[in-house]
Each structure stands twice: as C-alpha cells, then as structure tokens.
Motif scaffolding. Structure first.
Motif, PDB file in Angstrom:
ATOM      1  N   TYR A 367     -14.198 -31.711 -35.251  1.00 57.01           N
ATOM      2  CA  TYR A 367     -13.591 -32.846 -34.559  1.00 57.01           C
ATOM      3  C   TYR A 367     -12.176 -33.112 -35.054  1.00 57.01           C
ATOM      4  CZ  TYR A 367     -13.876 -36.533 -38.221  1.00 57.01           C
ATOM      5  OH  TYR A 367     -13.692 -37.307 -39.342  1.00 57.01           O
ATOM      6  N   SER A 416     -20.260 -37.244 -35.514  1.00 58.85           N
ATOM      7  CA  SER A 416     -18.936 -36.691 -35.224  1.00 58.85           C
ATOM      8  C   SER A 416     -18.772 -36.158 -33.817  1.00 58.85           C
ATOM      9  CB  SER A 416     -18.611 -35.595 -36.250  1.00 58.85           C
ATOM     10  OG  SER A 416     -18.601 -36.129 -37.557  1.00 58.85           O
ATOM     11  N   PRO A 419     -15.986 -38.813 -31.839  1.00 61.02           N
ATOM     12  CA  PRO A 419     -14.549 -38.555 -31.686  1.00 61.02           C
ATOM     13  C   PRO A 419     -14.229 -37.480 -30.655  1.00 61.02           C
ATOM     14  CG  PRO A 419     -15.137 -38.651 -34.007  1.00 61.02           C
ATOM     15  CD  PRO A 419     -16.422 -38.645 -33.241  1.00 61.02           C
ATOM     16  N   TYR A 476     -18.434 -42.906 -40.385  1.00 53.13           N
ATOM     17  CA  TYR A 476     -18.851 -43.844 -39.346  1.00 53.13           C
ATOM     18  C   TYR A 476     -17.691 -44.749 -38.923  1.00 53.13           C
ATOM     19  CZ  TYR A 476     -23.812 -42.630 -40.038  1.00 53.13           C
ATOM     20  OH  TYR A 476     -25.017 -41.973 -40.110  1.00 53.13           O
ATOM     21  N   ASP A 479     -15.604 -42.802 -36.548  1.00 53.81           N
ATOM     22  CA  ASP A 479     -16.304 -42.669 -35.273  1.00 53.81           C
ATOM     23  C   ASP A 479     -16.263 -43.973 -34.487  1.00 53.81           C
ATOM     24  OD1 ASP A 479     -16.940 -40.179 -36.342  1.00 53.81           O
ATOM     25  OD2 ASP A 479     -18.929 -40.803 -37.001  1.00 53.81           O
TER      26      ASP A 479
END
Length: 757
Positions: A367, A416, A419, A476, A479
C-alpha cells in the motif's frame, strides 16, 4: 555532453493480453526492447527472496527451479548461493518472508526411478541434481539450465496460466519425468493429492495443501509432445494402475530417448478443475512452438516495462530501474481461468464476474508505493485488484489483510486494504462499485477483531492485550485517516469526523517524557522496561522494528507529527537523529530490520516514507541527500542488490518512483513529494494515449539537489505535485545542482502537505 543510454525500438507482435485474457487478434505494435535491461538475479542474494524463473506480468504461473535447501532465504525456493535443483514448480512467491506454494513439481531424470527428492547429506538417495549458474540463462519469460547429474537441458517459458517445458535428453533407455505432488516450499505441506493418466499424452491431477495458505487448492493438466511409454504412480510406495489419490502422490512418466531428443510439456493450472486447466492450455498455448511462446512472453513484458521509458547515465542504472519495475509486476497474480472461473474465499466456484480475479495481496507492504504506482500506469490491473478485494469482502465479511490463493492469512498488522481502496476511489477510479467499496472499508474498520475493539473503546491498544500493539495502532491510524477522506468525498460528514478522530490516535502511543512511541498499558501507565532501540521479533510492541523507527510512522499527518515532537526545529533534530543514532537492537531483533542508516531501516517497509519528511519541515535538501544515498547504495545491480525482502514488489516500487524523482509519502492523498531523481529523462504512458515527460537537467553523482523546476512550462517551487496533474499528461523539467537551491522548495508556501490546499 553527458553520455546517455537509450532504448532502441524493435518490431514485435502481441499475441495475448498480459493481464490474463485469452488470445486475441494479433496486432502489430512497436515495442522497445526493455527486457534486455532486466536482471532477475538481482535480489537472489542476501535477503531479497525474489522469484527466479519464467512468467508474464501478473501471471498465475511462476514456473522456475526450486533448490533442495530450505530456510528463510529460500522463501521463493531459490537462492543464488545454492547449486541444487529438486524440480521445476509452477507457483512461487516473490520476496516474502514466509515460504509457501511450490505446486506441481516436474523433474526430468534418467536411470533408476527415484521418487524422493533426496537430502543434502545424501543426494544420491533421491532425484536432486546439481547445476552451475554458468549454465543458467535467466530473463523475463524464460529460464534455462542444465541438470549436471542427468545431462538434461531444461528450458522453461510461460503464458498467463500455462507453463511450457522443453527438456533436451541424452540417449537413454530409462528417461523419466517425475511429477511430485508432495513437494512444496517452506510451510507448505500436501494434504490431498491426486494424479491420473488420461491418455498416452495427457496427465491430470490436483494438489490440496496446507501452509501459510491454510486450504490451498490447485488443479493441473499436463500435455506431452512424446507418447508416454509407461506411467507409474506412487503414494509412499508404488501403486497399481495409472491413477492414485493420497497425501504423497508422485507420478513417473518413462520413455526411451535418443541423443539430444527434445520432449515438450505444456502444464496448465487452474484453481477450479483439471478441465479448466486444459481449457487454459488450448486458449493460451495451443501449439508446440516453444520459441514463439518465449517471444510472446518477452513481448508481454516489454509492453508493460515500456510504460516507463527512461534515459540514464549507465547500463547499471538501466538494469536497476527495469529490474525493479519487473519485480513490481510479478504479483498480485491472476487467480482465474480463461473462462473467468475462480475459487473464492467462501470455498465456492465463481463465474462470469466481469473482472480478472487476482491473489497474493501483501498489502501491509504494497500500500505504501506499489499500489500507488499501479494507479499511474496499470489502470486495468488496479480495477482488477479492487474488484478482487471487494469480492473477498463479500465472501469473508472483511477486506483482505494478507490474502493468498483464496485464503486469509491475517499476516501483518493493520487493515491495509483500506488505503489501497481509498486511494483508487480518491483518484477517480470508477471500475468498481463505490458504495460497496465504502461499505467494505467501514465494516472492516468497525469490526472487533485484531485489536480494533480496543481502538474503539480506549483510543489505543493496550500493550498487554495484543502483540505488536504500537505498530498495529499506528497502522490503524493511517488506515482510518484514509477512510475519513473517502467519507468526506462521499458527503458522509459524521463518518468523516469519526474516522478523522481515529486517524489522530497515533498520538496516544507517544510518551512525551520518553520522546518516543512506546507500548501503553493504560491511560496512566506505560510498558516497562523500555528502550527505543530494542526490537523483539513478533512478540514485542513493534512489528519488525523499534521505537526509533515507529515514532516516525505518521505519513498521513506529518504536520501533526511535527507538532507532537515539539515543532519544526525539534522535529528536524529528531529526524536527523533517526539517521545517525547507534544502539543495540537486542538479541531478539527481527531479521527484517536491514538497510540501516542509524535507526532508519530501508530494508523494511515502515521506513519507506521517512527520507521524504524533510520536505514537510523546511529542509528539502536533506530529503535529496537521504533519498539519493538509498538509491545509490541500497539498490545495486548485483545479486545482493536489494537491501531487504522484496515483499511482493514494494522494495522495487520505492526505487521506481524515487528514481523518477517523487514518492507518495501519504498513501491516499493524491500527492507526490519530490526527492532526488537519478534518471535523465522518462516518458510515462498514461490512460487516454497521454504521456507525462520528465526531463532532468545537469544530473550526476554530485548534483543531487533540485535547484529549479517547471511543470508544463510554469515555474514550480512546491516540494510536491498532484496525481491529477500527472495524469493530465505534460512535462516536468527539473534542473539539478551540487548545492541546495536558494529558491526551490524553501519557505512555508512550498512545504509538502498532508492535505492538498
């Protein structure tokens, strides 16, 4: 005038779509010879763990040799230090830190039949053979070697779903091809295997195994050019008949060969059935022209590599760039048949879904830059990835974490996928259902699994409740910030405010007295003892890193991090210290922590945005220094030329983007931050027949600083630019110097930002 290496064009014919479609009408196109600059040996040494063998971009088949040795450096089945081969297997991972796959192993032999691979101390007991790297030829879509023990020449090539073998035998009355369905790589262990002779040319079967992927299933059909004289089946011992089911099934094809006789095999694989595997063969490699398949694979790679045509000062730079670009396109790989069928996470066959289902989602790694790279140059593949992830959500109830062959491994921290989906949505990708995508992201972020219930309840994950709690919580926060931006775009104000708040929870792991992120037990108590240098693999508070590195894992809100660390002046001192601090990481440190500059670890993904942070804090020349150092010294054209695990293209994608001069520090804000380009010129092919042209003037080993820049003829002094401007096409001209520019990038108005103004 500076000498530049350019790419010469050649005329080629594309016979199939490299993203996995069935053969289409042939169209003559001009494709430059980029594959000659790819060296698949790069990353086979040290801890690169890259795949070596024959494949096409994002192909389901990764057909290559597997060594007898096992261990962490053999996660892909191959390491440059080895000189043994136990077989040529049709699936391999590339760059992971865990070994799996290695399905459907073929090994040509002569002499007495042996069905055991052998051991390092007694190789003669099995069928393993020695080889020499001098006898290897390794290039995109093609692999060649000689098995010393048997004097058999082996050549391999592949289409998307079919591996093609070419064996050149010596004269022998006892020539064989051992099909070993027991063998796998790393954690992989066969559970149920089956093989059957269908006729004098055809073998079918399947392999169900348990490993990193808990319930992996793969079917195959193999068609041979030479009639099978005898076929013997084994399950530990020889069995009667020409078919057998068991845990350790082997099949041995036997025939006589004359000197230099060539035997071909076409092996189709399928996640659904042997019938579909045969369908894949008929669609992708209907004939026996091995050289044609090699040429088609080469053309498929050239078509993708040609999306970024560069000029550079040396052959070494071209090799580093195009090998990195090549490595970024091994996965996520196709996981459906030519008719669209695929095996889902729900253990059902799915048909007519309207997209190419793909697998091998190393999202915690990719990501950060490999997925953003795809949004620039792989629009079809980006939509396939998002649609595949949304299908996984519908089948398992949450977006994938680390998905492999229809299995959720739950490997690594964070969710992930968020994202990646958010980035595609915010960049205007419309090849998937946006409402479903938002539902999938929010549902995943609101579940109680994997420490999220503590995030919702306390705003942090207590260190005594979960392993790797700090890293988990920081991921987190990244995200959630990304999800908040999508909520804002879709007019979901309450969700935007809620997830924006959660995106700030990174601050809850920062201990101002210690000056570092650290494990938190409660609102008033921190984990003790504590050292920011200590890294404890898997069972500590950090994932493959330490407090030094993770204190800076806030790419979604660099301005907020600067403020948290005491303001710009103190932040710059702290960031300087990251790159010079020396300390013992302890005896339990993660082997993934490599490529160190002080405590900065380029060999592991959390550090990847950190060299670019100076663009946010008013000192862009320091970003140039750090980025150029990494580009020059942590990536080389040698076998140990990747400083850490390749991690399914992430290490290489960092190089590709940084070599061009920019990087997506924030994974979903649509902005790219400038560093220090090493190329002299690049042309990026974009959607709609547009191009983005980059010209770098006065570049060189000492001229590492950007002194000035124009974007489409207009002076550009900001240390960042927008994805939307890149995708319009145009020209970026960068002028370099051996000293920091007095105008470019300096001043408050030119600092990189987390949210475009």
């Amino acid at each position: 005038m500076k000498k530049q290496i350019c790419l010469a064009g050649v005329l080629a014919v594309l016979a199939f779509n490299s993203f996995g479609q069935a053969p289409q009408k042939k169209v003559a196109v001009k494709v430059a010879s980029f594959t000659k600059y790819v060296d698949p040996y790069i990353g086979t040494g040290f801890h690169g763990h890259v795949f070596v063998g024959a494949n096409v971009p994002f192909g389901a088949v990764q057909l290559g040799p597997t060594n007898l040795s096992e261990g962490w450096d053999w996660c892909s089945g191959y390491h440059i230090s080895d000189s043994t081969i136990v077989g040529f297997q049709h699936t391999h991972l590339s760059g992971t830190g865990i070994g799996d796959l290695g399905d459907i192993s073929f090994m040509p032999t002569t002499g007495p039949i042996k069905t055991y691979k052998g051991g390092l101390k007694n190789m003669e007991s099995g069928y393993v053979s020695l080889f020499s790297h001098k006898d290897e030829v390794v290039k995109p879509g093609y692999y060649k070697v000689k098995l010393k023990r048997y004097d058999i020449g082996v050549e391999l090539t592949a289409s998307t779903r079919v591996g093609m073998h070419k064996y050149t035998f010596p004269a022998s009355k006892d020539a064989h091809i051992v099909i070993d369905l027991q063998e796998g790589i790393g954690w992989d262990r066969a559970k149920e295997t089956y093989i059957k002779q269908e006729d004098k040319y055809t073998i079918t079967g399947y392999r169900f195994s348990k490993g990193w992927a808990d319930d992996q299933r793969i079917y195959f059909t193999a068609v041979f050019s030479k009639p099978i004289k005898t076929f013997t089946v084994y399950d530990s011992t020889a069995k009667a008949g020409t078919q057998v089911k068991g845990a350790k099934v082997k099949g041995v094809i036997s025939f006589e060969t004359t000197k230099s006789e060539v035997v071909y095999a076409k092996v189709g694989i399928s996640p659904v059935s042997s019938a579909n595997a045969l369908l894949n063969i008929k669609a992708e490699i209907p004939g026996w022209d091995f050289n044609k398949v090699v040429a088609q694979a080469d053309q498929a790679w050239n078509a993708q590599l040609g999306k970024i045509a560069i000029k550079a000062d040396s052959l070494s730079q071209l090799k580093k760039f195009y090998t990195a670009f090549y490595h970024s396109m091994i996965a996520p790989s196709i996981f459906n048949d030519v008719n669209g069928d695929y095996w889902g996470t729900d253990k059902k066959v799915h048909k007519n879904v309207g997209f190419n289902n793909v697998t091998t989602f190393s999202l915690w790694d990719t990501y950060r830059s490999n997925n953003p790279l795809s949004t620039i140059i792989h629009p079809e593949h980006t939509n396939d990835m998002i649609n595949s992830m949304l299908a996984i959500y519908q089948q398992q109830g949450s977006l994938p974490v680390w998905h492999l062959m229809a299995n959720e491994t739950n490997c690594m921290v964070g969710y992930s996928a968020v994202p990646v989906v958010a980035d595609a949505m915010l960049k205007g990708y419309n090849g998937f259902d946006h409402n479903l995508a938002y539902e999938a992201m929010k549902t995943t972020a609101m579940e109680d699994a994997r420490g999220i219930k503590y995030v919702k309840k306390y705003g942090f994950i207590p260190a005594d409740s979960s392993r790797e709690s700090v890293s988990m919580g920081l991921e987190y926060a990244i995200d959630d910030w990304c999800l908040a931006q999508v909520a804002k775009k879709m007019g979901k104000t309450a969700d935007y405010e809620y997830f924006s708040k959660r995106g700030q929870y990174y601050k809850n792991y920062y201990d101002p007295k210690a000056g570092f992120m650290r494990g938190r037990l409660s609102q008033t108590e921190w984990r003790t003892p504590y050292s920011p240098f200590i890294s404890i693999h898997e069972t500590g508070d950090f994932t493959e890193g330490n407090g030094w590195e993770y204190t800076f894992l806030v790419p979604q809100d660099v301005e907020g991090m600067i403020k948290m660390l005491g303001g710009e002046k103190k932040f710059n001192i702290k960031l300087d210290s990251l790159f010079i601090a020396q300390g013992d990481m302890g005896k339990f440190k993660s082997p993934d922590v490599s490529g160190l500059i002080g405590q900065y670890a380029h060999g592991n993904e959390p550090g990847h945005p950190m060299t670019y942070y100076y663009d946010y804090s008013g000192q862009p020349w320091k970003t140039a220094e750090k980025v150029r150092y990494v580009l020059d010294y942590f990536y080389t054209d040698k076998t140990d030329g990747i400083i850490g695990n390749e991690d399914v293209g992430q290490m290489s994608a960092w190089y590709v983007l940084s070599a061009l001069g920019f990087y997506p520090v924030n994974p979903a804000n649509g902005l790219y931050v400038f560093g220090s380009p090493v190329i002299n010129e690049a042309t990026l092919k974009l959607q709609g027949n547009k191009t983005f042209h980059i010209v770098v003037k006065n570049n060189g080993p000492k001229n590492i600083y950007i002194n000035s820049m124009t974007l489409n003829g207009v002076n550009h002094t900001k240390t960042y630019f927008a994805h939307k401007d890149l995708m319009k096409g145009g020209e970026l001209v960068i002028t370099m110097g051996n000293k920091p520019g007095k105008v470019w990038g300096v001043g408050e108005a030119n600092k990189a930002v987390s949210v475009a103004k």
